[in-house]
Design a protein around this motif. Sequence first.
Motif, PDB file in Angstrom:
ATOM      1  N   LEU A 187       0.806  -1.566  -0.087  1.00 34.35           N
ATOM      2  CA  LEU A 187       0.358   0.054   0.059  1.00 34.35           C
ATOM      3  C   LEU A 187       0.192   1.296  -0.351  1.00 34.35           C
ATOM      4  O   LEU A 187       0.546   2.191  -0.920  1.00 34.35           O
ATOM      5  N   ASP A 188       2.231   1.321   0.732  1.00 38.21           N
ATOM      6  CA  ASP A 188       2.572   2.516   0.288  1.00 38.21           C
ATOM      7  C   ASP A 188       3.818   2.608  -0.668  1.00 38.21           C
ATOM      8  O   ASP A 188       3.217   3.814  -0.834  1.00 38.21           O
ATOM      9  N   THR A 189       3.750   1.935  -1.266  1.00 33.77           N
ATOM     10  CA  THR A 189       4.092   2.002  -3.018  1.00 33.77           C
ATOM     11  C   THR A 189       2.877   2.725  -3.918  1.00 33.77           C
ATOM     12  O   THR A 189       3.443   3.868  -4.106  1.00 33.77           O
ATOM     13  N   ILE A 190       2.060   1.933  -3.271  1.00 30.80           N
ATOM     14  CA  ILE A 190       1.001   2.674  -4.271  1.00 30.80           C
ATOM     15  C   ILE A 190       0.699   3.787  -4.038  1.00 30.80           C
ATOM     16  O   ILE A 190       0.359   4.973  -5.192  1.00 30.80           O
ATOM     17  N   GLU A 191       0.314   3.767  -2.383  1.00 34.10           N
ATOM     18  CA  GLU A 191      -0.105   5.525  -2.328  1.00 34.10           C
ATOM     19  C   GLU A 191       0.883   6.568  -3.064  1.00 34.10           C
ATOM     20  O   GLU A 191       0.870   7.680  -2.878  1.00 34.10           O
ATOM     21  N   ARG A 192       2.364   6.078  -2.762  1.00 33.26           N
ATOM     22  CA  ARG A 192       3.304   6.832  -3.267  1.00 33.26           C
ATOM     23  C   ARG A 192       3.153   7.249  -4.883  1.00 33.26           C
ATOM     24  O   ARG A 192       3.273   8.361  -5.448  1.00 33.26           O
ATOM     25  N   PHE A 193       2.332   6.233  -5.528  1.00 33.93           N
ATOM     26  CA  PHE A 193       2.217   6.287  -6.981  1.00 33.93           C
ATOM     27  C   PHE A 193       1.535   7.319  -7.114  1.00 33.93           C
ATOM     28  O   PHE A 193       1.751   8.266  -8.138  1.00 33.93           O
ATOM     29  N   LYS A 194       0.365   7.606  -6.946  1.00 35.25           N
ATOM     30  CA  LYS A 194      -1.050   7.953  -6.780  1.00 35.25           C
ATOM     31  C   LYS A 194       0.125   9.837  -5.630  1.00 35.25           C
ATOM     32  O   LYS A 194      -0.866  10.079  -6.695  1.00 35.25           O
ATOM     33  N   ARG A 195       0.510   9.248  -5.530  1.00 38.41           N
ATOM     34  CA  ARG A 195       0.803  10.857  -4.398  1.00 38.41           C
ATOM     35  C   ARG A 195       1.982  11.439  -6.081  1.00 38.41           C
ATOM     36  O   ARG A 195       1.546  12.650  -6.378  1.00 38.41           O
ATOM     37  N   LEU A 196       2.229  10.723  -6.105  1.00 41.86           N
ATOM     38  CA  LEU A 196       3.173  11.627  -7.296  1.00 41.86           C
ATOM     39  C   LEU A 196       2.780  11.996  -8.500  1.00 41.86           C
ATOM     40  O   LEU A 196       2.998  13.349  -9.159  1.00 41.86           O
ATOM     41  N   CYS A 197       1.503  11.151  -8.874  1.00 40.95           N
ATOM     42  CA  CYS A 197       0.560  11.513 -10.057  1.00 40.95           C
ATOM     43  C   CYS A 197      -0.431  12.449  -9.445  1.00 40.95           C
ATOM     44  O   CYS A 197      -0.053  13.645 -10.575  1.00 40.95           O
ATOM     45  N   TYR A 248      -2.399   7.995 -14.310  1.00 38.56           N
ATOM     46  CA  TYR A 248      -1.431   7.435 -14.250  1.00 38.56           C
ATOM     47  C   TYR A 248      -0.751   6.810 -15.185  1.00 38.56           C
ATOM     48  O   TYR A 248      -0.127   5.839 -15.029  1.00 38.56           O
ATOM     49  N   ALA A 249      -1.276   6.090 -16.059  1.00 37.34           N
ATOM     50  CA  ALA A 249      -1.150   5.613 -17.595  1.00 37.34           C
ATOM     51  C   ALA A 249       0.222   6.808 -18.006  1.00 37.34           C
ATOM     52  O   ALA A 249       1.386   6.623 -18.307  1.00 37.34           O
TER      53      ALA A 249
END
Length: 85
Positions: A53-63, A70-71
């Motif tokens: 979850l921390d990786t997914i949240e990090r990616f979402k925050r980056l976007c 996301y794409a």
Amino acid sequence: MPKPLDMNRLKQFETKAITTAPRAAPPASPPEPERWPSREAPRDGQISIKAPLDTIERFKRLCRDDRRTYADMLRLLMDGHGPAK
């Protein structure tokens, strides 16, 4: 008690005589017909990635911080990674 009907006010809705002006010549070539929308299937796909979850949240925050989809962010990260295209 209702107000009496004012017939003079109704005259504004009467049809007016149309003056005929000389018509312009028809166009030399017929206009292009409207094109039907393409029935070709969109070239989109979908994947599901299982990650912490921390990786997914990090990616979402980056976007979100970069205001990208996301794409679009995935494409940018892959383009910066290496030669595989």
